[in-house]
Design a protein around this motif. Structure first.
Motif, PDB file in Angstrom:
ATOM      1  N   SER A  86      74.911  -1.151  23.068  1.00  0.00           N
ATOM      2  CA  SER A  86      75.360  -2.496  22.701  1.00  0.00           C
ATOM      3  C   SER A  86      76.390  -3.067  23.673  1.00  0.00           C
ATOM      4  O   SER A  86      77.153  -3.952  23.303  1.00  0.00           O
ATOM      5  CB  SER A  86      75.954  -2.486  21.281  1.00  0.00           C
ATOM      6  OG  SER A  86      75.015  -2.054  20.331  1.00  0.00           O
ATOM      7  N   ASP A 127      66.196  -5.008  20.486  1.00  0.00           N
ATOM      8  CA  ASP A 127      66.506  -6.443  20.478  1.00  0.00           C
ATOM      9  C   ASP A 127      65.394  -7.262  19.834  1.00  0.00           C
ATOM     10  O   ASP A 127      65.309  -8.474  20.020  1.00  0.00           O
ATOM     11  CB  ASP A 127      66.794  -6.939  21.900  1.00  0.00           C
ATOM     12  CG  ASP A 127      65.675  -6.645  22.887  1.00  0.00           C
ATOM     13  OD1 ASP A 127      64.660  -6.041  22.474  1.00  0.00           O
ATOM     14  OD2 ASP A 127      65.818  -7.016  24.067  1.00  0.00           O
ATOM     15  N   VAL A 187      68.219  -1.215  25.665  1.00  0.00           N
ATOM     16  CA  VAL A 187      67.996  -2.305  24.714  1.00  0.00           C
ATOM     17  C   VAL A 187      66.530  -2.405  24.289  1.00  0.00           C
ATOM     18  O   VAL A 187      66.211  -3.112  23.331  1.00  0.00           O
ATOM     19  CB  VAL A 187      68.443  -3.677  25.290  1.00  0.00           C
ATOM     20  CG1 VAL A 187      69.900  -3.641  25.685  1.00  0.00           C
ATOM     21  CG2 VAL A 187      67.556  -4.116  26.451  1.00  0.00           C
ATOM     22  N   ASN A 223      76.655   0.140  15.979  1.00  0.00           N
ATOM     23  CA  ASN A 223      75.270  -0.282  16.144  1.00  0.00           C
ATOM     24  C   ASN A 223      75.124  -1.791  15.986  1.00  0.00           C
ATOM     25  O   ASN A 223      74.246  -2.287  15.291  1.00  0.00           O
ATOM     26  CB  ASN A 223      74.397   0.443  15.111  1.00  0.00           C
ATOM     27  CG  ASN A 223      72.950   0.532  15.537  1.00  0.00           C
ATOM     28  OD1 ASN A 223      72.671   0.684  16.712  1.00  0.00           O
ATOM     29  ND2 ASN A 223      72.043   0.436  14.591  1.00  0.00           N
ATOM     30  N   SER A 224      75.987  -2.543  16.653  1.00  0.00           N
ATOM     31  CA  SER A 224      76.022  -3.997  16.486  1.00  0.00           C
ATOM     32  C   SER A 224      74.771  -4.678  17.002  1.00  0.00           C
ATOM     33  O   SER A 224      74.515  -5.843  16.681  1.00  0.00           O
ATOM     34  CB  SER A 224      77.252  -4.562  17.195  1.00  0.00           C
ATOM     35  OG  SER A 224      77.286  -4.166  18.559  1.00  0.00           O
ATOM     36  N   ASN A 225      73.946  -3.965  17.799  1.00  0.00           N
ATOM     37  CA  ASN A 225      72.772  -4.582  18.405  1.00  0.00           C
ATOM     38  C   ASN A 225      71.653  -4.889  17.420  1.00  0.00           C
ATOM     39  O   ASN A 225      70.644  -5.504  17.806  1.00  0.00           O
ATOM     40  CB  ASN A 225      72.229  -3.687  19.532  1.00  0.00           C
ATOM     41  CG  ASN A 225      71.845  -2.294  19.053  1.00  0.00           C
ATOM     42  OD1 ASN A 225      72.345  -1.817  18.036  1.00  0.00           O
ATOM     43  ND2 ASN A 225      70.975  -1.623  19.771  1.00  0.00           N
ATOM     44  N   GLU A 282      76.322  -9.882  18.859  1.00  0.00           N
ATOM     45  CA  GLU A 282      76.079  -8.460  18.614  1.00  0.00           C
ATOM     46  C   GLU A 282      76.190  -7.568  19.837  1.00  0.00           C
ATOM     47  O   GLU A 282      75.896  -6.374  19.743  1.00  0.00           O
ATOM     48  CB  GLU A 282      74.721  -8.269  17.941  1.00  0.00           C
ATOM     49  CG  GLU A 282      73.537  -8.845  18.683  1.00  0.00           C
ATOM     50  CD  GLU A 282      72.239  -8.643  17.904  1.00  0.00           C
ATOM     51  OE1 GLU A 282      72.295  -8.581  16.661  1.00  0.00           O
ATOM     52  OE2 GLU A 282      71.190  -8.541  18.549  1.00  0.00           O
ATOM     53  N   TYR A 283      76.650  -8.097  20.958  1.00  0.00           N
ATOM     54  CA  TYR A 283      76.906  -7.253  22.135  1.00  0.00           C
ATOM     55  C   TYR A 283      78.397  -7.257  22.450  1.00  0.00           C
ATOM     56  O   TYR A 283      79.070  -8.286  22.369  1.00  0.00           O
ATOM     57  CB  TYR A 283      76.051  -7.692  23.320  1.00  0.00           C
ATOM     58  CG  TYR A 283      74.631  -7.223  23.153  1.00  0.00           C
ATOM     59  CD1 TYR A 283      74.227  -5.969  23.606  1.00  0.00           C
ATOM     60  CD2 TYR A 283      73.699  -7.994  22.450  1.00  0.00           C
ATOM     61  CE1 TYR A 283      72.945  -5.497  23.390  1.00  0.00           C
ATOM     62  CE2 TYR A 283      72.405  -7.537  22.233  1.00  0.00           C
ATOM     63  CZ  TYR A 283      72.030  -6.283  22.706  1.00  0.00           C
ATOM     64  OH  TYR A 283      70.766  -5.810  22.476  1.00  0.00           O
ATOM     65  N   HIS A 328      73.530  -7.434  27.333  1.00  0.00           N
ATOM     66  CA  HIS A 328      72.096  -7.742  27.306  1.00  0.00           C
ATOM     67  C   HIS A 328      71.761  -8.650  28.482  1.00  0.00           C
ATOM     68  O   HIS A 328      72.547  -9.555  28.812  1.00  0.00           O
ATOM     69  CB  HIS A 328      71.722  -8.426  25.984  1.00  0.00           C
ATOM     70  CG  HIS A 328      70.243  -8.504  25.756  1.00  0.00           C
ATOM     71  ND1 HIS A 328      69.442  -9.446  26.368  1.00  0.00           N
ATOM     72  CD2 HIS A 328      69.413  -7.757  24.992  1.00  0.00           C
ATOM     73  CE1 HIS A 328      68.193  -9.274  25.999  1.00  0.00           C
ATOM     74  NE2 HIS A 328      68.143  -8.249  25.157  1.00  0.00           N
TER      75      HIS A 328
END
Length: 641
Positions: free
Chosen positions: A300, A321, A317, A257-259, A339-340, A303
């Motif tokens: 993720s 975001d 997204v 879940n790095s987004n 983060e992507y 973007h």
């Protein structure tokens, strides 16, 4: 018959609470050593590496009352009763499952809920206990307060008591590992030991799912590591090293879940500042071979801000975001690159060019992060992020119903995803080893069969019945590194196959996503359409393939497979290869448009949805990359194009 020894009490959250200790019960470990291994990874296995049960602080707080046994039974195909009383069963069982309950406060909210009121001394805990007993809304308010308190590090002292916490954690953990061990059936269904390391400095999501290759006898020698006071992942890597040294076992970690990390998940620097060193890069890469690229809380991969020329960037997204996990800090555009996943892969090339080590040589998987104990990832079978989101007329517009403009609840949730693993058998060892070598891919839910090999001399005639053996013999699979060609003038060649989900939608196209670093250190990316349906009519225009079309009937929540293709395959050659430049290649497989879960809900509950709600989408799969590594300086002649 299992023998269970019940003790009169144990210390829990500073309280004396009656409990039952099953740590002495006998259990049989099955390591899968007697299961026949295929000579090559011939089959893809489907699973969820990120599922929460009532043992997670937030999941119980959100209302789930299903435990690890319910989760495992459901994943393997048994019918269970959901928290809200619905009979539920997966139409297609999974092959493996990782129960990844939060290590911090493991079992704490359930223990607080079950505690006799007169024994609770801490006023904040007493208030939360009473709120939870008011009903679901009170329980969810408690959870929201708990998450905020955890992010701000203002949890009650009784909840942070290390002695009481260790006793509770030991009981919950050993009981959970016992259940997991009982459901592990090598060759049929694999149940992994694991937990979620909930690193969240200032609300920025740096969570990791920790997965063990081993059984109960080794895993019980340690306890899950808490992260509530942490700022960096280094203590987790120390913990993993200590576990392997102590037990001789193996463990990996999966950033997820790095987004919503506000740019911290994939930094160019290391703790304390300064450029990432080779030693730090090597350590991270060794412990974290995979990343969770898609899940319920958004996707993720890429973007639109980072990839403005990619018309398929930005899947899922919306809303995610805006800021970090609890929205305590809004996001600014400079944070996206950290983060992507596509940008992380590019950053890895830059760090490797400077240090010789790539910390972000990451394979990709998808998983649910469901907090219902139900590992569902299908649009027409979505059971929500949490129990309050089980099927019902109010969940699509949850943000609005809660009176918040956060814009990330309700229809903003995705229904996926799943992890796909190419392994030689359905055992802990075979699946874990495949994860370590990154021979894995992610989907947003559909079970497409996707494979890619990279080499130097594949041709269209190789796409025959023995193409997989050819791929291994003359190339490398997804997740591997392609060494320089022996003969100059060669270009990287990908042998590609994508097959639709047997009960799902046809395929629109297969794309190759390439990233590379040039001689000046600049990072680049390009997306190539490698294979697509109906190529005779869908000719490229301006270097892009036209849209596949749209058969979705939103009012009826249906689509038809009159467009698209059931199978797409190709041999693709890099048209702009420079043998001196580090690069990576991964596949993105895109389905034709299909209804999303809000469309199914609108049909079921006769809803009139606002125009901004996502009612259809093109679901997809992402493979782990294949990396090209140029020859070392002085190692031989550079190839010509």
């Amino acid at each position: 018959m299992r023998k269970i020894a019940c003790a009169s009490s144990f210390v829990l959250l500073g309280l004396m609470v009656a409990g039952c200790d099953v740590t002495g019960a006998e259990v049989v470990e099955r390591d899968g050593a007697d299961i026949a291994q295929a000579p090559l990874p011939e089959r893809v296995y489907w699973g969820d590496t990120h599922l929460h049960t009532a043992n997670s602080v937030d999941a119980f707080g959100f209302g789930v009352r299903l435990g690890p046994e319910d989760a495992l039974r459901f994943a393997r195909g048994d019918e269970v009763t959901s928290t809200m009383g619905l009979k539920v069963k997966l139409a297609r069982p999974l092959d493996f499952l990782v129960i990844a309950d939060h290590s911090d406060g493991l079992g704490a909210t359930k223990a607080l809920y079950d505690a006799p009121r007169f024994m609770i001394r801490d006023p904040q805990l007493l208030r939360w206990h009473d709120m939870m007993h008011e009903g679901p809304e009170g329980t969810q308010r408690v959870t929201a307060e708990l998450i905020t308190a955890a992010a701000n590090r203002t949890l009650p002292a009784a909840m942070m008591d290390p002695v009481a916490g260790r006793k509770r954690t030991t009981t919950v953990w050993t009981n959970q590992t016992r259940t997991v061990e009982r459901y592990n059936q090598p060759g049929k269904f694999t149940a992994f030991m694991g937990f979620e390391y909930t690193l969240m400095p200032d609300g920025n999501n740096l969570h990791r799912v920790v997965v063990f290759r081993d059984g109960k006898s080794k895993v019980d020698q340690i306890l899950p590591l808490g992260a509530i006071t942490g700022n960096i992942p280094d203590p987790l890597w120390d913990y993993m090293d200590a576990y392997e040294k102590k037990t001789g076992g193996k463990v990996l970690a999966i950033p997820h879940n790095s987004n919503v990390s506000n740019g911290l998940m994939f930094e160019l620097t290391q703790p304390g500042g300064g450029p990432m060193s080779a030693e730090y890069a090597r350590r991270r890469g060794a412990h974290e071979p995979l990343v969770e690229i898609t899940q319920i809380k958004g996707d993720s991969e890429a973007h639109p801000f980072l990839s403005p020329n990619d018309e398929f960037a930005g899947f899922g997204v919306e809303g995610w975001d805006l800021g970090n996990l609890p929205l305590t800090r809004r996001k600014t555009p400079d944070m996206f690159a950290g983060e992507y996943v596509r940008e992380a892969l590019k950053r890895g090339l830059a760090i490797e060019a400077r240090t010789g080590v790539n910390p972000y040589r990451l394979g990709v998987i998808g998983s649910t992060d469901s907090h219902t104990a139900l590992a569902t990832a299908d649009e027409d079978n979505f059971f929500g992020k949490h129990t309050g989101q089980e099927p019902g007329p109010d969940r699509v517009m949850e943000s609005q119903n809660l009176g918040t403009a956060a814009g990330r609840f309700g229809w903003h949730y995705l229904a996926g995803g799943y992890a796909a693993v190419w392994a030689t058998a359905n055992t802990r060892g075979a699946l874990f080893d495949a994860m370590m070598r990154r021979e894995v891919y992610a989907t947003t839910g559909p079970r497409m069969t996707v494979r890619v090999f990279g080499g130097w001399d594949f041709g269209s005639s190789d796409l025959n019945s023995s193409w997989v053996r050819t791929g291994y013999a003359r190339g490398v699979p997804m997740g591997a590194v392609l060494k320089p060609a022996v003969v100059s003038g060669k270009r990287p060649t990908l042998m590609i196959s994508a097959v639709k989900d047997p009960i799902g939608a046809n395929l629109d196209r297969v794309q190759v996503v390439k990233g590379w670093i040039d001689s000046a250190g600049a990072l680049h990316e390009e997306v190539f359409d490698a294979a697509w349906s109906n190529p005779q009519q869908r000719k490229m225009v301006g270097g892009k393939v036209p849209p596949v079309g749209d058969t979705v009937n939103v009012a009826r929540a249906t689509y038809t497979n009159t467009i698209g293709a059931p199978v797409l395959s190709a041999v693709w050659r890099d048209p702009a290869f420079d043998p001196r430049q580090r690069a990576f290649y991964y596949l993105r497989v895109i389905e034709i448009p299909t209804p999303s879960w809000p469309a199914y809900d609108a049909l079921r509950y006769h809803l009139k949805l606002p125009p901004e709600v996502r009612v259809k989408q093109q679901e997809r799969a992402y493979t782990s990359p294949i990396w090209y590594e140029p020859p070392a300086v002085g190692a031989g002649p550079i190839m010509d194009r």
